[in-house]
Motif scaffolding. Structure first.
Motif: not given
Lengths: 319, 141
Positions: A121, A132, A191-194, B13-16, B126
């Protein structure tokens, strides 16, 4: 631009018009939603499934508008039972589409999970800066859910008043749009948090919802085609109108026993009333028109009634 | 609840990166795969050169990381990228590349004759993708 609705009572005509207007608004709005979602979806599986759900939601709205054009046609020689089944057909087609696509997206989303695809993304460039894409997705999802909920809420009371199943399921589905948007937003945040799997799990959740809706509607559409007895708008019980019909018929002194058999055809009811009269009733045939009129007056949905004088009730067929 | 969302996304940190690529880069090493594709990437006795090699070198410098080059064919590089054995792949890749599913593509750093030229990062990384995108955007101005 409405064609005369001969089966709806006069006081419901403006409600029907309101419903039609809301469905046109729905279609216009959904087209913009589809564009916005397509532009923002990137490689997110949950966005892809949410987009499919949005495309599918056009079907009930279009069905309603198309079917409502046919309803005004009176029965003729070729189609002596009229054109009311237009609604049932629209309902069936929509349900099949919903069910089939539900199956597909469940499978598709499960595969992305099983194959451990990590969605990339990236970013969207606005005013010379890169942001983002996930944030754009939040925006798109909110735009796809909030107005939908408002419109759905407006349609629901109209559906109840008009006793219209297509409008009812459409309104309920729209009202529940917030669930899809929330699931997708949670997935994207994951997803943002991995957590690469969050998106696929959210997609799976939404897919199962679509499949479940499709299944419910398909069952209803099939029941309709099998001439199931009329139920309340939420499909849970026998329409209390049937009992009213039985009671009204029984109130006539010459009527010994009553059994009814009704089915839905579009938004109206067709049926037979079987009567065992008291054996000593004089000129029983002349009593029929009065009974017929009283029954027809009960509700606008009672459209076509045949009264049969019988010696005994047909087994298992009426109650 | 929506507010909570945005609050959590604003911190740290975002996104990771699911595979911690950016974290590794910040520890000093950027593993770049390059394939010979003039004029974008030219491989000779002196190593990789060309506009893409320069772009990557500048990015690495900004991130205070050293580049570890791997020279190979496009197919091999993308396979390594997919397995998270590389952090970046360059070689005149366009948005029409058949390896789209093996990677994440950055914003185009150049457009020429209907084609958009990009760099490739491992799928799902990302944080690295966003950092590269921001770098590319600021450099094209």
């Amino acid at each position: 631009m409405v064609s005369p609705q001969f089966e709806l009572p006069r006081h419901l005509l403006p409600e029907f018009e309101k419903a039609r207007r809301l469905e046109w608004i729905t279609i216009g709005y959904m087209l913009t939603v589809i564009v916005v979602m397509y532009l923002a979806m990137g490689s997110s599986q949950s966005m892809k499934v949410a987009l499919m759900e949005d495309v599918l939601s056009l079907i009930p709205s279009i069905s309603f508008l198309v079917a409502s054009r046919y309803l005004h046609k009176k029965a003729d020689k070729k189609f002596p039972y009229g054109y009311h089944s237009a609604f049932t057909i629209a309902f069936l087609c929509g349900s099949v589409a919903l069910f089939a696509i539900g199956l597909f997206v469940v499978f598709d989303s499960a595969m992305t999970l099983v194959q451990q695809e990590h969605p990339a993304i990236g970013s969207v460039v606005v005013g010379g800066k890169a942001y983002w894409l996930g944030y754009a997705m939040y925006g798109a999802l909110l735009y796809s859910a909030v107005p939908a909920m408002i419109i759905g809420r407006k349609k629901l009371p109209l559906a109840e008043k008009l006793h219209n199943k297509v409008l009812f399921t459409d309104a309920e589905t729209q009202k529940a749009d917030w669930m899809t948007a929330l699931a997708a937003m949670v997935g994207i945040t994951g997803i943002g948090f991995g957590w690469w799997w969050a998106d696929a799990v959210a997609a799976l959740f939404i897919s199962v919802n679509i499949l479940h809706d499709g299944y419910k509607n398909l069952r209803n559409a099939i029941a309709d085609l099998m001439s199931r007895r009329p139920q309340t708008t939420d499909q849970k019980e026998e329409d209390p109108l049937l009992q009213e019909i039985r009671n009204t018929a029984s109130s006539f002194s010459w009527v010994k026993q009553v059994a009814v058999r009704f089915r839905e055809n579009g938004q109206i009811y067709f049926g037979e009333i079987f009567i065992i009269p008291h054996s000593d009733t004089p000129e029983v045939n002349s009593r029929l028109p009065e009974l017929h009129d009283r029954i027809m007056e009960l509700h606008w949905k009672i459209h076509d009634v045949t009264i049969a004088l019988v010696k005994e009730f047909p087994e298992d067929k009426a109650a | 609840m929506v507010l909570l969302f945005f609050m959590t996304t604003a911190c740290s940190q975002f996104p990771r990166d699911p595979e911690q690529t950016m974290a590794r880069v910040n520890r000093g090493i950027l593993r770049v795969g390059a394939t010979h594709h003039p004029p974008f990437v030219v491989i000779d006795n002196h190593g990789p050169s060309g506009p893409e090699a320069e772009l990557v070198s500048e990015f690495a410098a900004e991130q205070h990381a050293q580049i570890r080059w791997t020279i190979s064919s496009e197919a091999d590089l993308f396979e390594k990228l997919k397995q998270y054995e590389l952090d970046l792949v360059v070689g005149g890749i366009t948005t029409r590349s058949p390896y789209k599913s093996h990677a994440g593509f950055t914003q185009p750093y150049a457009r020429h004759q209907d084609k958009k030229y990009v760099l490739a990062v491992p799928p799902g990384e990302n944080a690295l993708l966003l950092a590269l995108d921001r770098f590319i955007i600021s450099h094209s101005q």
